[in-house]
Design a protein around this motif. Structure first.
Motif, PDB file in Angstrom:
ATOM      1  N   VAL A   1      35.219  18.216  43.316  1.00 24.61           N
ATOM      2  CA  VAL A   1      34.141  17.849  42.395  1.00 24.61           C
ATOM      3  C   VAL A   1      33.404  16.619  42.912  1.00 24.61           C
ATOM      4  O   VAL A   1      32.172  16.530  42.846  1.00 24.61           O
ATOM      5  CB  VAL A   1      34.709  17.594  40.986  1.00 24.61           C
ATOM      6  N   LEU A   2      34.171  15.658  43.454  1.00 27.33           N
ATOM      7  CA  LEU A   2      33.558  14.452  44.006  1.00 27.33           C
ATOM      8  C   LEU A   2      32.629  14.800  45.163  1.00 27.33           C
ATOM      9  O   LEU A   2      31.517  14.266  45.265  1.00 27.33           O
ATOM     10  CB  LEU A   2      34.661  13.496  44.480  1.00 27.33           C
ATOM     11  N   ALA A   3      33.050  15.689  46.047  1.00 26.47           N
ATOM     12  CA  ALA A   3      32.198  16.083  47.173  1.00 26.47           C
ATOM     13  C   ALA A   3      30.910  16.721  46.684  1.00 26.47           C
ATOM     14  O   ALA A   3      29.815  16.445  47.208  1.00 26.47           O
ATOM     15  CB  ALA A   3      32.962  17.042  48.087  1.00 26.47           C
ATOM     16  N   THR A   4      31.031  17.573  45.677  1.00 28.12           N
ATOM     17  CA  THR A   4      29.832  18.233  45.129  1.00 28.12           C
ATOM     18  C   THR A   4      28.899  17.214  44.493  1.00 28.12           C
ATOM     19  O   THR A   4      27.676  17.220  44.716  1.00 28.12           O
ATOM     20  CB  THR A   4      30.245  19.299  44.095  1.00 28.12           C
ATOM     21  N   TYR A   5      29.476  16.299  43.699  1.00 31.28           N
ATOM     22  CA  TYR A   5      28.648  15.292  43.015  1.00 31.28           C
ATOM     23  C   TYR A   5      27.933  14.402  44.033  1.00 31.28           C
ATOM     24  O   TYR A   5      26.733  14.133  43.895  1.00 31.28           O
ATOM     25  CB  TYR A   5      29.536  14.446  42.102  1.00 31.28           C
ATOM     26  N   ALA A   6      28.636  13.948  45.038  1.00 35.21           N
ATOM     27  CA  ALA A   6      28.037  13.023  46.005  1.00 35.21           C
ATOM     28  C   ALA A   6      26.911  13.664  46.799  1.00 35.21           C
ATOM     29  O   ALA A   6      26.049  12.960  47.343  1.00 35.21           O
ATOM     30  CB  ALA A   6      29.113  12.509  46.959  1.00 35.21           C
ATOM     31  N   SER A   7      26.901  14.981  46.872  1.00 38.76           N
ATOM     32  CA  SER A   7      25.849  15.663  47.630  1.00 38.76           C
ATOM     33  C   SER A   7      24.598  15.919  46.813  1.00 38.76           C
ATOM     34  O   SER A   7      23.613  16.458  47.339  1.00 38.76           O
ATOM     35  CB  SER A   7      26.394  16.992  48.184  1.00 38.76           C
ATOM     36  N   THR A   8      24.626  15.534  45.540  1.00 37.10           N
ATOM     37  CA  THR A   8      23.470  15.781  44.660  1.00 37.10           C
ATOM     38  C   THR A   8      22.678  14.498  44.435  1.00 37.10           C
ATOM     39  O   THR A   8      23.187  13.387  44.649  1.00 37.10           O
ATOM     40  CB  THR A   8      23.945  16.313  43.298  1.00 37.10           C
ATOM     41  N   PRO A   9      21.430  14.624  43.964  1.00 37.23           N
ATOM     42  CA  PRO A   9      20.610  13.430  43.661  1.00 37.23           C
ATOM     43  C   PRO A   9      21.210  12.555  42.570  1.00 37.23           C
ATOM     44  O   PRO A   9      20.830  11.384  42.440  1.00 37.23           O
ATOM     45  CB  PRO A   9      19.272  14.038  43.227  1.00 37.23           C
ATOM     46  N   ALA A  10      22.156  13.110  41.776  1.00 36.64           N
ATOM     47  CA  ALA A  10      22.763  12.298  40.709  1.00 36.64           C
ATOM     48  C   ALA A  10      23.484  11.086  41.280  1.00 36.64           C
ATOM     49  O   ALA A  10      23.603  10.049  40.607  1.00 36.64           O
ATOM     50  CB  ALA A  10      23.729  13.159  39.894  1.00 36.64           C
ATOM     51  N   ALA A  11      23.970  11.212  42.507  1.00 40.11           N
ATOM     52  CA  ALA A  11      24.620  10.074  43.166  1.00 40.11           C
ATOM     53  C   ALA A  11      23.532   9.196  43.763  1.00 40.11           C
ATOM     54  O   ALA A  11      23.311   9.166  44.980  1.00 40.11           O
ATOM     55  CB  ALA A  11      25.595  10.571  44.223  1.00 40.11           C
ATOM     56  N   ALA A  12      22.848   8.492  42.894  1.00 36.88           N
ATOM     57  CA  ALA A  12      21.657   7.744  43.298  1.00 36.88           C
ATOM     58  C   ALA A  12      22.033   6.512  44.118  1.00 36.88           C
ATOM     59  O   ALA A  12      23.066   5.882  43.893  1.00 36.88           O
ATOM     60  CB  ALA A  12      20.866   7.324  42.069  1.00 36.88           C
ATOM     61  N   GLY A  13      21.154   6.175  45.059  1.00 38.58           N
ATOM     62  CA  GLY A  13      21.312   4.942  45.819  1.00 38.58           C
ATOM     63  C   GLY A  13      22.088   5.089  47.108  1.00 38.58           C
ATOM     64  O   GLY A  13      22.227   4.119  47.853  1.00 38.58           O
ATOM     65  N   LEU A  14      22.593   6.281  47.406  1.00 37.18           N
ATOM     66  CA  LEU A  14      23.344   6.484  48.635  1.00 37.18           C
ATOM     67  C   LEU A  14      22.406   6.710  49.814  1.00 37.18           C
ATOM     68  O   LEU A  14      21.437   7.466  49.719  1.00 37.18           O
ATOM     69  CB  LEU A  14      24.266   7.714  48.512  1.00 37.18           C
ATOM     70  N   SER A  15      22.700   6.053  50.920  1.00 32.21           N
ATOM     71  CA  SER A  15      21.972   6.362  52.143  1.00 32.21           C
ATOM     72  C   SER A  15      22.424   7.731  52.640  1.00 32.21           C
ATOM     73  O   SER A  15      23.497   8.227  52.265  1.00 32.21           O
ATOM     74  CB  SER A  15      22.242   5.311  53.218  1.00 32.21           C
ATOM     75  N   ALA A  16      21.632   8.327  53.508  1.00 27.39           N
ATOM     76  CA  ALA A  16      21.974   9.656  54.014  1.00 27.39           C
ATOM     77  C   ALA A  16      23.292   9.627  54.772  1.00 27.39           C
ATOM     78  O   ALA A  16      24.126  10.534  54.638  1.00 27.39           O
ATOM     79  CB  ALA A  16      20.844  10.173  54.905  1.00 27.39           C
ATOM     80  N   VAL A  17      23.493   8.565  55.560  1.00 29.64           N
ATOM     81  CA  VAL A  17      24.721   8.469  56.352  1.00 29.64           C
ATOM     82  C   VAL A  17      25.936   8.299  55.449  1.00 29.64           C
ATOM     83  O   VAL A  17      26.942   8.986  55.607  1.00 29.64           O
ATOM     84  CB  VAL A  17      24.632   7.320  57.366  1.00 29.64           C
ATOM     85  N   ARG A  18      25.825   7.386  54.474  1.00 25.64           N
ATOM     86  CA  ARG A  18      26.963   7.150  53.590  1.00 25.64           C
ATOM     87  C   ARG A  18      27.242   8.366  52.712  1.00 25.64           C
ATOM     88  O   ARG A  18      28.421   8.703  52.475  1.00 25.64           O
ATOM     89  CB  ARG A  18      26.726   5.904  52.741  1.00 25.64           C
ATOM     90  N   ARG A  19      26.210   9.030  52.271  1.00 24.36           N
ATOM     91  CA  ARG A  19      26.404  10.238  51.469  1.00 24.36           C
ATOM     92  C   ARG A  19      27.196  11.282  52.279  1.00 24.36           C
ATOM     93  O   ARG A  19      28.130  11.895  51.792  1.00 24.36           O
ATOM     94  CB  ARG A  19      25.053  10.816  51.045  1.00 24.36           C
ATOM     95  N   GLN A  20      26.791  11.457  53.544  1.00 29.45           N
ATOM     96  CA  GLN A  20      27.452  12.425  54.401  1.00 29.45           C
ATOM     97  C   GLN A  20      28.923  12.064  54.609  1.00 29.45           C
ATOM     98  O   GLN A  20      29.798  12.930  54.602  1.00 29.45           O
ATOM     99  CB  GLN A  20      26.726  12.499  55.740  1.00 29.45           C
ATOM    100  N   GLN A  21      29.210  10.759  54.788  1.00 26.83           N
ATOM    101  CA  GLN A  21      30.591  10.333  54.984  1.00 26.83           C
ATOM    102  C   GLN A  21      31.439  10.586  53.747  1.00 26.83           C
ATOM    103  O   GLN A  21      32.572  11.076  53.847  1.00 26.83           O
ATOM    104  CB  GLN A  21      30.626   8.848  55.338  1.00 26.83           C
ATOM    105  N   ILE A  22      30.927  10.254  52.577  1.00 27.21           N
ATOM    106  CA  ILE A  22      31.685  10.448  51.339  1.00 27.21           C
ATOM    107  C   ILE A  22      31.968  11.920  51.108  1.00 27.21           C
ATOM    108  O   ILE A  22      33.100  12.317  50.775  1.00 27.21           O
ATOM    109  CB  ILE A  22      30.931   9.822  50.146  1.00 27.21           C
ATOM    110  N   VAL A  23      30.965  12.757  51.317  1.00 18.91           N
ATOM    111  CA  VAL A  23      31.153  14.192  51.131  1.00 18.91           C
ATOM    112  C   VAL A  23      32.193  14.726  52.103  1.00 18.91           C
ATOM    113  O   VAL A  23      33.113  15.472  51.740  1.00 18.91           O
ATOM    114  CB  VAL A  23      29.800  14.944  51.305  1.00 18.91           C
TER     115      VAL A  23
END
Length: 620
Positions: free
Chosen positions: A591-613
């Motif tokens: 669920v965390l991976a799905t959430y982090a890949s959506t716009p709802a996870a506001a403020g994430l840079s593209a690189v950091r978003r990719q790492q978290i996912v």
């Protein structure tokens, strides 16, 4: 082995005149708390292990402390899949006990300092603690400043609640806050060996054992986390030396180059020299009392005359066994085997016992009785030139390891080793030099090779390179020092991160090498020695450090702690951080991976978003 002929030297007389050795002319006085359990304690633990001993594996996946774990002091909790222990001051010995009484076992865990008051703060494995956490303890410590000269220690907390540090050394790598390292200790009776990052780093023969002592973690002035704990009972000991480890030190007739052989004084010299085993000779008196003496007669090493077996134990015990060596040793006595074992039991040490000269089955049985009645079976190794003595010994006490002494090699050393069920085949240096290929043959059969009697450093070096497992020497202190230098030479060029280390995003990574002037690259890019490396700039997977021709690899891996660090330092909105940390705490990684890949996870840079996912998916 041949009698030692030497003249007393003035320098030894001066050394011997110290109060330590004068005190040993009478009953031994305690240097510290007793270093070994009494026979009842050992027998109680042996009884507990009459059935197959159970080990322990713990990964701390549950929300609470595992069943049976007992916090004694400080704060202990399970958090993000790790056990976390906190000690808020340098005086607080936070500890948590667990496990069951074991005589021979290995304890291993992945350990990380999360914070520390200073470099002197430490984490420890409790090797023998009462479940209540009460003194005495025996522990193996690792300091935050691990490469200090006392970065590693074996120590005791005595019954008077004071410290007795028995052994110290520098660790082979710098640990420091934020670096995870795999550490282990193997315990065999009163002996133990520290391993840091898979490398042997320190030995002791001074572990204090008690009845009912279990295992523990301890933390001092720091917050430390633990994962992947394994406590594994050990089977029959192999005396074959592991690659990269030093020679085993067997002290010939005690510390016989600096004190009168086969006496309490020579035992003390060997003990202080950190010999793992003290070699003594045993033979019976006229009244069948086993005494510690090498020669057939008492003429060379006492002020008396006559064959040992023509004198009673009382007559032998009245002789002066020290003056021949130096005047300051006047009054040293020929020990009985019983008093020798008692001294080792209370003061520390392990006995390599040579059954000397002709013995009957009954006299061998008397030796076994003396050993067993004191609960010393786990601390005695028996050797002899006579195969029949070893056959009787195995029949009467199959638990005791056996070694066959040889002045010349047998036509087939492996065959006789199998016939006698030997743990070691112990030839003279001259005999082995004539046929060094026998070492590999014996090792293939599971039999160690210990060479006698070698006092020269050049020969130690040659024997170590030839693959010999241990050396019986009159100079145990010098060989122990040579071993320390050997371990220093074996230190890796790359100190941290350790080869094949697993590093997560939460760790403060520094590339450090032993040569301050070396040119270092990380994945082909130059880096400064000791400079910090931001793990968030590294891709997941393998990375290479190159120092000249030396290549060392480590791996960036996904862990809940590392993922938490990525989220908390991501710069995302407060709502997004709150949502992601909640999902992380609930281990809802998909669920965390799905959430982090959506716009709802506001403020994430593209690189950091990719790492978290990516790391959340890896943890699914």
């Amino acid at each position: 082995m041949k009698p030692i002929t030497r003249r007393p030297r003035a320098v030894l007389a001066v050394l011997a005149a110290s109060t330590t050795f004068v005190a040993l002319t009478t009953a031994p006085t305690a240097l510290a708390e007793p270093l070994a359990a009494d026979s009842g304690a050992v027998q109680a633990v042996q009884a507990a292990q009459a059935e197959p001993a159970a080990g322990l594996t713990e990964s701390f996946d549950g929300p609470d402390l595992p069943p049976g774990w007992k916090p004694v002091e400080g704060a202990w909790k399970v958090q993000n899949g790790r056990l976390v222990g906190t000690s808020v001051t340098a005086g607080q010995q936070s500890r948590i006990t667990f496990g069951t009484p074991l005589i021979d076992y290995r304890i291993e865990s992945r350990v990380r300092f999360e914070s520390a008051l200073d470099g002197a703060r430490w984490v420890a494995f409790g090797l023998d603690l009462a479940p209540s956490g009460a003194v005495p303890w025996s522990i193996a410590t690792l300091r935050n400043g691990s490469t200090a000269t006392n970065g590693l220690e074996f120590a005791q907390r005595t019954t008077s609640n004071t410290w007795n540090v028995t052994d110290t050394a520098a660790a082979p790598i710098q640990v420091g806050v934020g670096m995870e390292v795999t550490v282990a200790v193997e315990v065999r009776g009163s002996r133990a060996t520290w391993y840091v990052d898979g490398r042997e780093s320190l030995r002791t023969s001074m572990v204090n054992r008690t009845a009912g002592g279990a295992q523990a973690f301890l933390v001092n002035g720091a917050t430390v986390s633990f994962d992947d704990l394994k406590v594994t009972p050990l089977g029959k000991e192999s005396f074959i030396r592991k690659p990269g480890t030093p020679l085993r030190v067997w002290a010939h007739r005690g510390g016989s180059s600096a004190s009168p052989e086969n006496t309490a004084a020579s035992d003390e010299v060997a003990r202080r020299a950190r010999a793992e085993w003290i070699e003594n000779d045993v033979q019976p008196t006229k009244d069948d009392v086993p005494v510690i003496l090498h020669d057939d007669t008492v003429d060379r090493t006492t002020d008396g005359t006559g064959a040992v077996r023509s004198l009673t134990a009382a007559q032998v015990g009245a002789l002066d066994a020290g003056s021949w060596f130096a005047p300051a040793f006047a009054g040293q006595r020929v020990p009985t085997l019983a008093s020798q074992l008692d001294g080792l039991k209370t003061r520390g040490g392990n006995l390599l016992l040579e059954v000397k000269g002709a013995h009957t089955r009954d006299s061998v049985a008397r030796i076994v009785s003396e050993v067993r009645s004191r609960g010393m079976s786990s601390r005695v190794f028996v050797q002899s030139f006579e195969p029949q003595h070893l056959r009787w010994m195995h029949e009467l006490a199959p638990e005791l390891p056996l070694g066959l002494l040889r002045s010349t090699l047998d036509p087939d050393p492996v065959a006789i080793a199998k016939d006698l069920e030997l743990s070691a085949y112990n030839p003279s240096d001259a005999a082995l030099s004539a046929r060094p290929g026998a070492i590999a043959e014996l090792h293939a059969a599971g039999v160690a090779v210990n060479v006698w009697t070698v006092d020269d450093a050049a020969r130690w070096d040659a024997l170590e390179k030839a693959g010999v497992d241990g050396v019986i020497t009159n100079r145990p202190a010098e060989l122990a020092g040579w071993n320390a230098a050997f371990l220093q030479r074996a230190k890796p060029k790359v100190l941290t991160p350790a080869a094949d280390a697993k590093v997560d995003r939460a760790q403060a990574l520094r590339i450090a090498v032993s040569d301050a002037s070396a040119q270092i690259t990380l994945d082909g890019n130059p880096v400064e020695n000791g400079a910090p490396v931001d793990t968030t700039t590294l891709t997941a997977g393998r990375h290479e450090i190159r120092v000249g021709d030396t290549v060392s690899a480590f791996e960036i891996v996904a862990t809940p702690t590392g993922l938490a660090s990525l989220i908390l330092t991501s710069g995302a909105s407060q709502a997004a951080v709150s949502t992601m940390t909640t999902l992380l705490g609930q281990r809802q990684y998909a669920v965390l991976a799905t959430y982090a890949s959506t716009p709802a996870a506001a403020g994430l840079s593209a690189v950091r978003r990719q790492q978290i996912v990516a790391e959340a998916r890896a943890l699914r």
